[in-house]
Design an enzyme around this catalytic site. Structure first.
Site, short mmCIF file in Angstrom:
data_model
loop_
_atom_site.label_atom_id
_atom_site.label_comp_id
_atom_site.label_asym_id
_atom_site.label_seq_id
_atom_site.Cartn_x
_atom_site.Cartn_y
_atom_site.Cartn_z
N LYS A 195 0.64 37.06 54.32
CA LYS A 195 0.81 38.35 53.65
C LYS A 195 0.39 38.25 52.19
O LYS A 195 0.59 37.22 51.55
CB LYS A 195 2.28 38.79 53.75
CG LYS A 195 2.69 39.24 55.15
CD LYS A 195 4.10 39.79 55.16
CE LYS A 195 4.47 40.36 56.52
NZ LYS A 195 5.84 40.93 56.53
N HIS A 248 7.36 32.44 54.36
CA HIS A 248 8.29 33.36 53.73
C HIS A 248 8.33 33.12 52.23
O HIS A 248 8.23 31.98 51.78
CB HIS A 248 9.70 33.20 54.31
CG HIS A 248 9.86 33.79 55.67
ND1 HIS A 248 10.86 33.40 56.54
CD2 HIS A 248 9.16 34.75 56.32
CE1 HIS A 248 10.76 34.10 57.66
NE2 HIS A 248 9.73 34.92 57.55
#
Length: 297
Positions: free
Chosen positions: A172, A268
């Site tokens: 991401k 993450h």
């Protein structure tokens, strides 16, 4: 939509570097609210609204059986838009400044068991040739690395390092991470590459994983692939690529991996995102405790 909307879309694409899927989702949420606002309040623009109008939309969504999670996601799109309008000084007051997200009852997702994974990867018969080798590799990569569906689809040919048994994943917001690959999975990757080299016409040359026609994989194909193979061995309701990511994280934690390492492997940005997977590990811990503790008999 207003000119601000177009600038906002470009801001998400180029400054925030959101994926095309995320940008589309944000824009669709804004369009949904615009249509509601026009129909109910006869107001063309959503740039200048009050919280009462937004609350009315939340009520409408709830009455139409949207879950709290789905509503919160739509409101998150509005929040991003109004923060952007504040930033470019298009509005003076953010209508969502005091909004509190709806409470969500989190369901503990049960990952695939090790037996279910073995049933697919060691017992199930895959097709011969390119399709079968690729299908098995897709499942192996999801379970061995915990990568996201978009990351797997976007895996670049140059990102596969056979000499070091690693792959470079673009996550991401274009964050790169290097993830180790198990030797047995790397051997499957080598076999796939041999099959790939025999394809007649490769269109998407930069991408590692392809369909037989030489085009890169797509979201629906990958979802159908996972759902199809695991439907043969599992009665779980959710049989998706994300469940394999969830399974990877849970099995790693159950087998002694520390939370911070799993966080890095998953890509993450914070431990809070990773801690959702500890619920299943706790369930496993209770199960073992119940079987092993002397007082449980």
């Amino acid at each position: 939509m207003s000119d601000c909307f177009k600038v906002f879309r470009e801001y998400l694409q180029y400054q925030k570097a959101y994926s095309s899927h995320t940008v589309i989702a944000y824009c669709n949420d804004l369009l949904d609210f615009k249509q509601f606002n026009k129909r109910v309040f006869e107001q063309e623009s959503i740039d200048l609204v009050n919280y009462r109008q937004i609350r009315s939309w939340i009520g409408f969504l709830s009455e139409n059986n949207l879950t709290a999670t789905s509503i919160n996601r739509k409101i998150a799109s509005l929040k991003a838009y109004y923060r952007f309008l504040m930033r470019i000084k298009q509005i003076d007051v953010n209508p969502l400044i005091k909004h509190q997200s709806l409470k969500v009852v989190r369901k503990i997702q049960i990952p695939f068991s090790e037996n279910e994974l073995d049933a697919v990867l060691r017992t199930m018969e895959f097709k011969s040739g390119f399709d079968g080798v690729r299908d098995k590799l897709v499942i192996e990569l999801f379970y061995a690395t915990g990568m996201r569906r978009a990351e797997l689809i976007g895996l670049q040919l140059e990102g596969v390092d056979f000499s070091n048994n690693t792959i470079k994943i673009l996550g991401k917001r274009n964050k790169e991470r290097i993830v180790p690959v198990l030797p047995m999975v790397m051997e499957q990757m080598r076999e796939y590459e041999r099959q790939r080299n025999h394809l007649q016409d490769i269109i998407d040359k930069d991408y590692f994983l392809l369909l037989k026609n030489g085009v890169k994989l797509n979201d629906s194909f990958v979802y159908r692939l996972i759902n199809c193979y695991f439907s043969n061995v599992s009665e779980k309701v959710k049989k998706s690529p994300h469940m394999l990511r969830h399974t990877f994280a849970t099995h790693m934690l159950n087998n002694g991996a520390d939370l911070n390492s799993v966080k890095e492997l998953l890509g993450h940005s914070s431990l809070a995102s990773t801690q959702v997977y500890t619920h299943s590990s706790l369930a496993e811990l209770k199960k073992v405790h119940g079987k092993a503790h002397p007082r449980s008999k």
